[in-house]
Design an enzyme around this catalytic site. Structure first.
Site, PDB file in Angstrom:
ATOM      1  CG  HIS A   1     -82.704 -39.418   2.947  1.00 31.61           C
ATOM      2  ND1 HIS A   1     -83.069 -39.189   4.253  1.00 31.61           N
ATOM      3  CD2 HIS A   1     -81.516 -38.796   2.785  1.00 31.61           C
ATOM      4  CE1 HIS A   1     -82.148 -38.452   4.847  1.00 31.61           C
ATOM      5  NE2 HIS A   1     -81.197 -38.202   3.969  1.00 31.61           N
TER       6      HIS A   1
ATOM      7  CG  HIS B   1     -73.282 -32.856   3.223  1.00 33.15           C
ATOM      8  ND1 HIS B   1     -72.668 -33.394   4.338  1.00 33.15           N
ATOM      9  CD2 HIS B   1     -74.479 -33.496   3.125  1.00 33.15           C
ATOM     10  CE1 HIS B   1     -73.450 -34.307   4.882  1.00 33.15           C
ATOM     11  NE2 HIS B   1     -74.554 -34.397   4.157  1.00 33.15           N
TER      12      HIS B   1
END
Length: 720
Positions: free
Chosen positions: A94, A262
């Site tokens: 992020h 993920h």
């Protein structure tokens, strides 16, 4: 009059937004974008060099400490499955993922995730905990390790600790010390506003506003629940493709990053999101800068709420493996709601052994989940092909992901020459904009003597050198004069570079470079320097513009032409040019360009005034050329701008006439960019300095210093 109970302190530090000059006079030009990151904000002082401090960093010990940290769960914020890898990867992702190629802003290279607004974005819920968990390591290594480097390294080591060999890592990210004011994150007035609101970043058929990459205010990428929170993997695929393309990622890199991100960790939504407290910037004093606190229930471990989705993507979320594609492609998936009420996809009739175990109790197994973006990798035809290729070839997937992760986390660090540390890859990658070293032992005076014989005008020489250097962006350290990519596509054909004039100048300078064994890049800069020296000499001031040889000439093979397209100038206030009409004013565009080039307000002022009198306007138009002595580096721009013998008449949206008060006769023409140096109180103060009778020498010195800064902005080899 009684003074009882009155505070004797003037509350300047607590001035509200309604009391600022910008609130009182909203049309006033705000120069704060050029004043941020002043040395006064840096507690390490002007003499501190992070590059020098890094020499004392024990990288092996640091990485050993980080590996140990990953599995040393702290009770106040316990690690999922006893491993902090997923949290550290999300933090690094992020930080880096806020980068966008359009203006080079965002990214991880400044440690800006520590400050607003990023530290309080809805998509960054609980990343404040990740940084607090790392504090003991930052404390231990001190000034030799920036937060910016630590955040990215923690994510990279997390992957290593879970079985993925890193492609490489480079240190060199230097921390900022207060929030950045130069990044436009969107016009929305609320977090996560849907795209049909009155301040949407979308137009037409889901056309995302430039330079934005994220789909909503407060998200790093796309909405995990689907477009505007409505699941539809094919619509989400469109958003994913646009978002990652605006980070310079192709389809294969996009699938690799999504799947690789993920493969480990989980989403957190096992609770009531309404019970979360304020974000860090709005949290109460006693929370000590941590946000989203839930004091009404346990709210940690399996009961954590972050994204609102709940579950892991893979069977073994602390291991690097190919389990993501196995689950995604093997099972059918159905929409369900998480305990926090968020849409997510869960498998139909999954085998018990394919379910991940609970983060706190290995005797319990939970359903894995997929976001709408994950399902896009299965349902979009092109993404599906790539996903199946990765599933069949895990080694290839691991290699593509490791390289894409390296690109994601290093894109805004700049060229390879800025990389520091023992793990810097030897391979040069095209997205690093490689440039060969140029000759250093050249005879600059002999070259300038030959330049003088070309008959090229001062404005042609200076404009060409400026156009070569002005592409530099301090945001991601791309562009600049080094490499002389002005000679190559797409830059040689950019309208802002006046292709006909450019080819005339290059045709004269290229043989000179070959004759003297110099790079074309160096000769272009030398030509601009020579023009300035001649223009200064015409004012009876002798000056030698500083020059450092060593620029190289990039080749076509070294140039990712597509990634350079966003660097094309569509406005340049320094050359008084606008390609099109824009929603913001010409003077605001000038500030944006100046900030990207790393200029201060006074440097911008000196450069504009000098470029005008040198006749460097795009296309040779006369607006702002307040002098009868074009080609002489005089203070005439400032003298005539501040002369009250004239008045200023609007003649169009961006055009003005300067006329004599006595006769009404037109004397000059101007644009908004010219007149702002007389209308804005701060810029007028600078203009008045240069208009003074005693500051001709100062003006030339300041212009030369600012010019040299622009020419050398991308010479990272000159930084000790």
């Amino acid at each position: 009059m009684s003074n009882t109970g009155q505070c004797p302190v003037m509350h300047g530090a607590n001035t509200t937004a309604e009391q600022t000059p910008a609130a009182w006079w909203p049309k006033s030009l705000n120069l704060d974008i050029l004043h941020q990151h002043d040395v006064k904000t840096n507690p390490l002082g002007v003499d501190f060099s992070y590059r020098h401090a890094l020499k004392s960093l024990d990288v092996a010990a640091l990485k050993k400490d980080l590996h140990a940290f990953m599995t040393d769960s702290q009770d106040w914020w316990p690690a999922d499955w006893g491993h902090y890898g997923g949290l550290m990867i999300r933090m690094a992702w992020h930080a880096a993922g806020s980068y966008r190629i359009a203006d080079g802003r965002g990214g991880a290279a400044t440690g800006n995730q520590r400050f607003a607004p990023l530290n309080s974005w809805p998509d960054n819920v609980n990343l404040d905990k990740a940084r607090r968990l790392l504090w003991p390591i930052k404390k231990k290594y001190g000034n030799a390790l920036s937060w910016a480097d630590l955040i990215v390294l923690a994510g990279t080591v997390a992957y290593e600790s879970m079985g993925l060999p890193a492609y490489g890592f480079a240190f060199g990210r230097e921390d900022i010390w207060h929030p950045e004011k130069d990044i436009y994150w969107g016009s929305e007035t609320e977090w996560l506003a849907p795209s049909d609101n009155d301040k949407s970043r979308y137009s037409g058929e889901r056309d995302l506003e430039n330079p934005l990459a994220a789909v909503m205010m407060g998200l790093i990428y796309v909405n995990p629940e689907g477009v505007d929170g409505q699941p539809d993997p094919l619509k989400t695929a469109h958003d994913v493709r646009v978002t990652f393309a605006r980070m310079a990622m192709n389809d294969e890199e996009t699938v690799a990053l999504t799947a690789g991100g993920h493969t480990v960790g989980k989403c957190h939504g096992n609770g009531d999101a309404a019970k979360l407290g304020a974000a860090p910037e709005a949290a109460e004093l006693h929370e000590q800068g941590m946000g989203w606190m839930n004091h009404s229930s346990r709210a940690i471990g399996r009961d954590t709420v972050s994204s609102g989705l709940e579950g892991a993507w893979t069977t073994h979320p602390t291991q690097w493996d190919n389990g993501y594609f196995y689950l995604l492609l093997t099972y059918d998936w159905a929409l369900k709601k998480s305990p926090a009420g968020a849409w997510q996809w869960e498998p139909v009739d999954i085998k018990e052994e394919d379910k991940p175990v609970d983060v706190e109790d290995a005797s319990i197994r939970q359903n894995p989940i997929m976001t709408d973006a994950d399902m896009a990798l299965k349902m979009d035809p092109e993404y599906r092909k790539i996903s199946e290729r990765f599933y069949k070839d895990p080694a290839y997937f691991a290699d593509v992901f490791a390289r894409a992760w390296f690109k994601l986390t290093h894109r805004d660090l700049g060229p390879k020459s800025r990389y520091i540390g023992p793990d810097v890859p030897t391979e040069s990658l095209i997205w690093q904009d490689p440039i060969p070293d140029g000759p250093r032992n050249i005879n600059a005076n002999a070259i300038k003597a030959d330049i003088a014989k070309t008959g090229l005008s001062i404005s042609e020489l200076v404009s060409t050198a400026w156009d070569s250097a002005r592409t530099y962006r301090d945001s991601d350290k791309r562009g600049g004069a080094n490499g002389a990519r002005l000679r190559l596509s797409p830059q040689k054909d950019w309208l802002g570079n006046e292709p006909e004039r450019l080819q005339k100048v290059l045709s004269a300078l290229t043989p000179i470079a070959a004759q003297h064994g110099a790079s074309v890049a160096d000769v272009i800069v030398l030509a601009g320097n020579y023009g300035i020296e001649q223009a200064a000499h015409a004012t009876n001031v002798t000056v030698q513009v500083p020059f450092s040889a060593g620029r190289g000439d990039a080749t076509v093979e070294m140039t990712d032409a597509e990634s350079f397209e966003p660097l094309e100038p569509v406005h340049d206030g320094f050359r008084n040019w606008l390609k099109d009409d824009f929603a913001v004013s010409a003077e605001e565009l000038l500030l944006d360009r100046a900030q990207l080039m790393g200029l201060t307000a006074w440097e911008m002022t000196a450069l504009v005034g000098g470029m005008r009198v040198l006749g460097c306007n795009h296309g040779g138009h006369e607006a702002g050329v307040f002098t009868d002595r074009v080609g002489i580096l005089s203070t005439d721009f400032f003298v005539n701008l501040t002369d009250m013998a004239y008045r200023w008449k609007p003649t169009g949206k961006n055009s003005y006439d300067i006329v004599s008060r006595a006769t009404g006769e037109k004397r000059w023409s101007a644009t908004r960019v010219d007149l702002v140096f007389g209308s804005n109180s701060v810029l007028r103060a600078y203009a008045e300095v240069y208009a003074q009778d005693d500051n001709q020498q100062k003006f030339i010195n300041d212009f030369v210093a600012a010019w040299t800064k622009v020419m050398n902005a991308d010479r990272f080899d000159l930084v000790s």
